[in-house]
Design an enzyme around this catalytic site. Sequence first.
Site, short mmCIF file in Angstrom:
data_model
loop_
_atom_site.label_atom_id
_atom_site.label_comp_id
_atom_site.label_asym_id
_atom_site.label_seq_id
_atom_site.Cartn_x
_atom_site.Cartn_y
_atom_site.Cartn_z
N CYS A 246 -11.51 -64.08 23.01
CA CYS A 246 -11.25 -63.18 24.14
C CYS A 246 -11.03 -61.74 23.66
O CYS A 246 -11.96 -61.11 23.19
CB CYS A 246 -10.07 -63.70 24.97
SG CYS A 246 -9.99 -62.98 26.62
N LEU A 247 -9.81 -61.20 23.76
CA LEU A 247 -9.58 -59.84 23.27
C LEU A 247 -9.88 -59.75 21.79
O LEU A 247 -10.43 -58.76 21.30
CB LEU A 247 -8.14 -59.41 23.55
CG LEU A 247 -7.77 -58.00 23.07
CD1 LEU A 247 -8.56 -56.93 23.81
CD2 LEU A 247 -6.27 -57.75 23.20
N TYR A 291 -13.35 -57.10 30.52
CA TYR A 291 -14.22 -56.27 29.70
C TYR A 291 -15.18 -57.15 28.91
O TYR A 291 -14.93 -58.33 28.71
CB TYR A 291 -13.39 -55.42 28.72
CG TYR A 291 -12.49 -54.42 29.40
CD1 TYR A 291 -12.89 -53.10 29.56
CD2 TYR A 291 -11.25 -54.80 29.91
CE1 TYR A 291 -12.07 -52.18 30.21
CE2 TYR A 291 -10.42 -53.89 30.56
CZ TYR A 291 -10.84 -52.58 30.71
OH TYR A 291 -10.03 -51.67 31.36
N HIS A 330 -12.41 -69.27 26.31
CA HIS A 330 -11.23 -69.90 25.72
C HIS A 330 -11.50 -71.35 25.33
O HIS A 330 -11.40 -72.26 26.16
CB HIS A 330 -10.06 -69.85 26.71
CG HIS A 330 -9.46 -68.50 26.84
ND1 HIS A 330 -8.46 -68.03 26.01
CD2 HIS A 330 -9.72 -67.48 27.71
CE1 HIS A 330 -8.14 -66.80 26.36
NE2 HIS A 330 -8.89 -66.44 27.38
N GLU A 332 -9.63 -73.17 23.63
CA GLU A 332 -8.36 -73.90 23.59
C GLU A 332 -7.82 -74.21 24.98
O GLU A 332 -6.70 -74.71 25.12
CB GLU A 332 -7.32 -73.07 22.82
CG GLU A 332 -6.56 -72.04 23.64
CD GLU A 332 -7.39 -70.90 24.21
OE1 GLU A 332 -6.92 -70.23 25.15
OE2 GLU A 332 -8.53 -70.67 23.74
#
Length: 355
Positions: A246-247, A291, A330, A332
């Site tokens: 992600c980020l 984003y 994700h 997880e």
Amino acid sequence: MKKYLILSDGSVFEGTAMGADGETVGEVVFTTAMVGYMETLTDPSYYGQIVTQTFPLIGNYGAIDIDSESEKPALRGYIVREVCEKGSNFRKESELDAFLKKHNVVGICGIDTRALTKKIRNKGVMNGMITSVKNVTPERLKELRAYRVTDAVAKTTCRAETVLGSGSKRVVLWDFGAKQNIERELLKRDCTVVRVPAHTTAERIAELCPDGIMLTNGGGDPVDNKAVIEELRKLNEKKIPTFGICLGHQLLALSHGASTHKLKFGHRGANQPVRDAQTGRTSITSQNHGYAVVPSTLPSYAVLRYTNANDKTAEGIDYTDRPAFSVQFHPEACGGPLDTNFLFDRFFAMMNANK
């Protein structure tokens, strides 16, 4: 008690108060997840945002603290169509409304979340205010339009280094607002996890002698994290096996000279299709981001591995000149789906091969 959601375009939704008393301002977003509202509420990536659940009934199994992804919610507000006042589940510890009050989360229920979601999809994410005062003045709208999510990583990262587990592989988990399940998945795979704050330097991470580095999820605009990007750029040269989520995926790309852009309404939910260019297989993934990396700005040694089957945005990158890869979704995810959980095994294998 009546509550109102006022959007920065001047529109007003009338509903009923839930959760904590008071007024709140944030970026209004929606998630399409049908289950896992405890995980949604406690996902640090929602820092600064007011989250709308598109699924119409929320709270039907109450509040269960052990399902949380962090110690407390980081979001600014919560919007649902209908809240279940008496949840039914043998694991229930309290009602959802009590959980929101405990953590000072202002909420509103009874509004037309379908109409709200369609507005955001058509116009893009916009700022909003949950308030008990139906007063749409030019001053209020100016305040709403000026709001911006800032300091998300600094406010949600851990405060000090911690060590968990005693596995054969030592992984530095660089915490940008990490979901707890990333840590759990690493511990399951025979890893010692050293969790470090976002402000940790590349020098300190190297001193920890990691077999691998996990770049976690987090909130806000990735380009705001200039110091982290610079430290990550230094670490890239050491060619330590690296996995970004992600980020973390966005920051890794930025550290290699790529660019990111803001999506119209983001990807948030547990039903996002992602296609693997190498195998042709499509997986259903859980996502939470506003984003995305711009593929045309990637360096020649960065290969776009995964793309979103809906809008073709970048979902995963393999770095061919070093042991590193990252994904926007994700793997997880608690609350499902688990289609891409194997990526943790890929990371572990990468550490083994590098050793």
